[in-house]
Motif scaffolding. Structure first.
Motif, PDB file in Angstrom:
ATOM      1  N   ARG A  34      56.209 -24.560  23.149  1.00  0.00           N
ATOM      2  CA  ARG A  34      54.963 -24.808  23.865  1.00  0.00           C
ATOM      3  C   ARG A  34      54.234 -26.010  23.267  1.00  0.00           C
ATOM      4  N   ARG A  35      54.211 -26.073  21.938  1.00  0.00           N
ATOM      5  CA  ARG A  35      53.551 -27.204  21.297  1.00  0.00           C
ATOM      6  C   ARG A  35      54.252 -28.509  21.663  1.00  0.00           C
ATOM      7  N   ARG A  36      55.577 -28.505  21.638  1.00  0.00           N
ATOM      8  CA  ARG A  36      56.322 -29.715  21.981  1.00  0.00           C
ATOM      9  C   ARG A  36      56.060 -30.117  23.429  1.00  0.00           C
ATOM     10  N   GLY A  37      56.062 -29.134  24.323  1.00  0.00           N
ATOM     11  CA  GLY A  37      55.815 -29.445  25.728  1.00  0.00           C
ATOM     12  C   GLY A  37      54.450 -30.049  25.959  1.00  0.00           C
ATOM     13  N   LEU A  38      53.425 -29.489  25.310  1.00  0.00           N
ATOM     14  CA  LEU A  38      52.070 -30.032  25.461  1.00  0.00           C
ATOM     15  C   LEU A  38      51.962 -31.439  24.877  1.00  0.00           C
ATOM     16  N   LEU A  39      52.642 -31.650  23.764  1.00  0.00           N
ATOM     17  CA  LEU A  39      52.630 -32.971  23.137  1.00  0.00           C
ATOM     18  C   LEU A  39      53.303 -34.006  24.034  1.00  0.00           C
ATOM     19  N   LEU A  40      54.425 -33.639  24.609  1.00  0.00           N
ATOM     20  CA  LEU A  40      55.126 -34.557  25.496  1.00  0.00           C
ATOM     21  C   LEU A  40      54.359 -34.773  26.796  1.00  0.00           C
ATOM     22  N   ALA A  41      53.652 -33.745  27.258  1.00  0.00           N
ATOM     23  CA  ALA A  41      52.803 -33.915  28.441  1.00  0.00           C
ATOM     24  C   ALA A  41      51.690 -34.913  28.164  1.00  0.00           C
ATOM     25  N   ALA A  42      51.131 -34.866  26.939  1.00  0.00           N
ATOM     26  CA  ALA A  42      50.097 -35.833  26.565  1.00  0.00           C
ATOM     27  C   ALA A  42      50.654 -37.251  26.502  1.00  0.00           C
ATOM     28  N   LEU A  43      51.939 -37.385  26.238  1.00  0.00           N
ATOM     29  CA  LEU A  43      52.578 -38.697  26.247  1.00  0.00           C
ATOM     30  C   LEU A  43      52.797 -39.193  27.673  1.00  0.00           C
ATOM     31  N   ALA A  44      53.203 -38.302  28.572  1.00  0.00           N
ATOM     32  CA  ALA A  44      53.573 -38.706  29.928  1.00  0.00           C
ATOM     33  C   ALA A  44      52.381 -38.885  30.853  1.00  0.00           C
ATOM     34  N   ALA A  45      51.296 -38.137  30.642  1.00  0.00           N
ATOM     35  CA  ALA A  45      50.175 -38.175  31.586  1.00  0.00           C
ATOM     36  C   ALA A  45      49.531 -39.559  31.706  1.00  0.00           C
ATOM     37  N   PRO A  46      49.185 -40.241  30.596  1.00  0.00           N
ATOM     38  CA  PRO A  46      48.591 -41.576  30.753  1.00  0.00           C
ATOM     39  C   PRO A  46      49.552 -42.582  31.370  1.00  0.00           C
ATOM     40  N   ALA A  47      50.848 -42.412  31.112  1.00  0.00           N
ATOM     41  CA  ALA A  47      51.836 -43.300  31.731  1.00  0.00           C
ATOM     42  C   ALA A  47      51.770 -43.177  33.246  1.00  0.00           C
ATOM     43  N   ALA A  48      51.658 -41.942  33.750  1.00  0.00           N
ATOM     44  CA  ALA A  48      51.554 -41.730  35.190  1.00  0.00           C
ATOM     45  C   ALA A  48      50.211 -42.211  35.730  1.00  0.00           C
ATOM     46  N   ALA A  49      49.161 -42.109  34.919  1.00  0.00           N
ATOM     47  CA  ALA A  49      47.840 -42.574  35.361  1.00  0.00           C
ATOM     48  C   ALA A  49      47.828 -44.074  35.613  1.00  0.00           C
ATOM     49  N   GLY A  50      48.749 -44.808  34.984  1.00  0.00           N
ATOM     50  CA  GLY A  50      48.815 -46.242  35.213  1.00  0.00           C
ATOM     51  C   GLY A  50      49.110 -46.602  36.660  1.00  0.00           C
ATOM     52  N   VAL A  51      49.760 -45.684  37.402  1.00  0.00           N
ATOM     53  CA  VAL A  51      50.069 -45.964  38.806  1.00  0.00           C
ATOM     54  C   VAL A  51      48.784 -46.071  39.613  1.00  0.00           C
ATOM     55  N   SER A  52      47.894 -45.105  39.470  1.00  0.00           N
ATOM     56  CA  SER A  52      46.707 -45.005  40.328  1.00  0.00           C
ATOM     57  C   SER A  52      45.449 -45.575  39.702  1.00  0.00           C
ATOM     58  N   GLY A  53      45.476 -45.887  38.408  1.00  0.00           N
ATOM     59  CA  GLY A  53      44.259 -46.322  37.728  1.00  0.00           C
ATOM     60  C   GLY A  53      43.505 -47.457  38.401  1.00  0.00           C
ATOM     61  N   PRO A  54      44.165 -48.533  38.871  1.00  0.00           N
ATOM     62  CA  PRO A  54      43.427 -49.659  39.447  1.00  0.00           C
ATOM     63  C   PRO A  54      43.010 -49.473  40.905  1.00  0.00           C
TER      64      PRO A  54
END
Length: 405
Positions: A34-54
């Motif tokens: 669970r800890r690993r999954g949450l950590l990796l989710a924190a890595l992937a979420a901002p990467a995906a936010a780059g699509v819609s951010g602008p």
């Protein structure tokens, strides 16, 4: 020294009193996953936010850079192109150097892209910086799923998928908020936030090794079918020509009727979804006069609600059958466009939700269908080509919407 009867009785009671049993603790393995999954989710979420951010700062960017709003929409389009190109390249780096090597290359690309966006004075520099950021974001996604694959239960991959979907929808509000607080260029560099999770992820990658059989792909397990419904940036990629499948394998995939039906529909759904990500907020602004921050908040909530609701469609899919599933998804895309053309703000936001539901549900229901009838050796490549169709829609949607508007 004698003991009083009362004291002796108390001691007897203490001896006879049953000891309290400690509360059962979760198994260490589950906690680590669970800890690993949450950590990796924190890595992937901002990467995906780059699509819609602008999406909501396109008018500000256009005015600052001295270009039209349609031209400035390429700040969204080039990110989709960069992810489509960067995903297979960074996946290949991961096969040679492992997830740690992929993470370091991705971090370098993100830092370089952010630096170019910050200092480049013209439109071409901003586009170049966004392309570098997109390639780095693709690398973070690739590494996140590679590391999540070490968890044979599929829970980690599910958390990464949820984090990626949440980041993609939250980027609408996040981009508008940081632009209002700092500058419009800040909305272009949201993948920088992934660096906050980089060091602990690298440490975890070095400390753990795959154990047992490799984790099944998210689309192949019942445990992660729900999260596939909200996944917006899958990392499986086709093997390049010259690998075990070779060009003949790719030709066979492209000649498969189930693959063409699934990938073609996914391309359409993704194009509509990311086109509305650009056009929807512009319509709401024209109809209401609201600022970017409230529009971003409402649009992000609508998109997230649609993505989460898609789980019901994924559950219903097997009972509907392939033909009805395709009809429902296509009807959802058409309905979303019709709602977005409405004369009030609420139908436009509802159209965003419907499009998000159809796109997320399409990924959950069509990923497996894209490889139907193909031999096992070609399934990974088929899924990779299917997801490149999705990423093509990420790139084409904003450009098409800008041209039509």
């Amino acid at each position: 020294m004698t003991t009083t009867p009362a004291l002796a009785t108390d001691r007897t009671r203490l001896r006879l009193r049953p000891r309290l049993q400690p509360r059962p603790r979760p198994r260490t393995g589950e906690g680590a996953e669970r800890r690993r999954g949450l950590l990796l989710a924190a890595l992937a979420a901002p990467a995906a936010a780059g699509v819609s951010g602008p999406a909501l700062v396109v008018p500000q960017a256009a005015a600052s850079l001295g270009v039209s709003a349609g031209a400035a929409a390429w700040l969204l389009t080039v990110f989709g192109i960069g992810m489509a190109a960067g995903t297979p390249l960074l996946a290949a780096a991961g096969r040679r150097r492992g997830p740690g090597g992929t993470l370091r290359v991705a971090a370098g690309l993100v830092l370089a892209g952010a630096a170019v966006v910050a200092v480049a004075p013209g439109f071409a520099g901003a586009l170049a910086g966004r392309a570098l950021l997109a390639a780095g974001a693709a690398g973070f996604n690739v590494a996140a799923f590679q590391l999540a694959g070490r968890d044979g239960s599929g829970r980690s991959a599910g958390l990464v998928a949820i984090g990626s979907a949440a980041g993609g929808t939250a980027g609408l509000f996040g981009g508008a908020a940081v632009a209002a607080a700092v500058d419009w260029r800040a909305a272009l560099v949201l993948p920088l936030l992934s660096l906050a999770a980089l060091v602990p992820v690298l440490r975890d990658a070095a400390a753990t090794r795959p154990t047992g059989p490799q984790a099944p792909a998210p689309e192949a397990t019942g445990a992660t079918e729900a999260t596939k419904a909200t996944e917006t940036t899958e990392t499986r990629v086709p093997e390049p020509s010259g690998t075990r499948n070779g060009g003949g394998g790719t030709r066979r995939i492209l000649a498969s009727a189930p693959f063409l039906a699934a990938a073609g529909l996914m391309l359409a759904l993704s194009t509509v979804n990311f086109g509305l990500m650009y056009a929807g907020p512009a319509r709401v602004a024209a109809l209401t006069g609201w600022g970017p921050v409230p529009i971003g908040a409402y649009a992000a909530l609508a998109a997230l609600a649609g993505a989460l609701t898609s789980w019901g469609l994924v559950r219903l899919g097997p009972r509907l059958g392939a033909a009805r599933v395709r009809a429902v998804l296509a009807a959802g895309a058409v309905l979303a466009v019709a709602l977005a053309a409405g004369p009030w703000a609420w139908p436009v936001l509802l159209g965003t939700a419907v499009s998000s539901l159809a796109t997320a549900g399409g990924q959950g229901l069509l990923t497996g269908a894209s490889a139907a009838g193909l031999p096992e050796s070609l399934r990974d490549s088929a899924v990779g080509l299917f997801n490149l169709a999705f990423l093509t829609g990420v790139a084409v949607g904003p450009a098409l919407a800008a041209a039509l508007l």
